[in-house]
Write an enzyme that holds these catalytic residues in place. Structure first.
Site, PDB file in Angstrom:
ATOM      1  CE1 TYR A  16      -8.724   1.107  -6.829  1.00 19.04           C
ATOM      2  CE2 TYR A  16     -10.738   0.630  -5.628  1.00 19.04           C
ATOM      3  CZ  TYR A  16      -9.379   0.474  -5.795  1.00 19.04           C
ATOM      4  OH  TYR A  16      -8.672  -0.333  -4.932  1.00 19.04           O
ATOM      5  CD  GLU A  56      -5.018  -0.682   0.008  1.00 21.18           C
ATOM      6  OE1 GLU A  56      -3.982  -1.226   0.425  1.00 21.18           O
ATOM      7  OE2 GLU A  56      -5.539  -0.951  -1.077  1.00 21.18           O
ATOM      8  CD1 TRP A  85     -11.589   3.350  -3.062  1.00 23.88           C
ATOM      9  CD2 TRP A  85      -9.910   3.452  -1.609  1.00 23.88           C
ATOM     10  NE1 TRP A  85     -10.418   3.099  -3.755  1.00 23.88           N
ATOM     11  CE2 TRP A  85      -9.373   3.163  -2.869  1.00 23.88           C
ATOM     12  CE3 TRP A  85      -9.028   3.585  -0.531  1.00 23.88           C
ATOM     13  CZ2 TRP A  85      -8.011   2.989  -3.104  1.00 23.88           C
ATOM     14  CZ3 TRP A  85      -7.675   3.405  -0.754  1.00 23.88           C
ATOM     15  CH2 TRP A  85      -7.176   3.117  -2.030  1.00 23.88           C
TER      16      TRP A  85
END
Length: 183
Positions: free
Chosen positions: A9, A31, A39
């Site tokens: 990512y 999010e 995350w």
């Protein structure tokens, strides 16, 4: 980083300027789901979210019924927080309204950074803020439009993810790559 998903990512997506509405919607959903979590948890569930939220198609998500929301609360491939699921549906409706008003969500959100990525020059992770004046304004405007799970911290994370701000450290190879080709 010892998490291959996080590394991938970081190296391929994070901070690259996005001008694609479906990708903006994907990051808003993810999010919002991340709020209060890491995350890496969300990245591990990304494919589940893709299936559960109709490939992140805001027109389809905006039409989700109470029955569909209830079904999603039982889906182990996503974060089963009812408020976050309802938020994604409500935000899809707001997303469509913004597209109608501005022509695209992209045109709307990039206004908060005058249409170009904000280039920060951080040397240490501890320097990177959780919010900014721009994320405060963006968050406030989204809330005024009925969005939820879009506090300034969530929106700053969105701005980082979609390249509205370049928060790679100056000695990170991605800092220069993204800075050289910001669009």
């Amino acid at each position: 980083m010892d998490d291959p998903l996080m590394l991938q990512y970081h190296d391929r997506e994070w901070g690259v300027p996005v001008h694609d509405d479906p990708k903006h919607f994907e990051f808003l959903v993810l999010e919002g789901a991340q709020a209060g979590l890491s995350w890496s948890i969300v990245l591990k569930k990304r494919e589940g979210y893709r299936r559960a939220f109709s490939e992140f198609d805001p027109e389809k998500v905006a039409r989700y019924t109470e029955k569909r929301i209830q079904k999603l609360t039982l889906d182990p491939t996503i974060i089963r927080n009812r408020m976050k699921i309802e938020s994604a549906v409500r935000n899809a409706r707001g997303f469509l309204s913004i597209q109608e008003e501005f022509g695209s969500f992209d045109a709307y959100c990039w206004r908060f950074v005058d249409g170009r990525p904000k280039l920060n020059r951080w040397k240490a992770m501890r320097q990177i803020p959780a919010v900014s004046l721009e994320s405060d304004a963006f968050s406030k405007d989204l809330k005024r439009r009925g969005f939820s799970f879009v506090g300034s911290t969530v929106i700053y994370a969105h701005m980082q993810a979609v390249g509205m701000v370049n928060d790679h450290l100056v000695d990170c190879f991605r800092y220069r790559e993204i800075w050289r080709d910001p669009v």
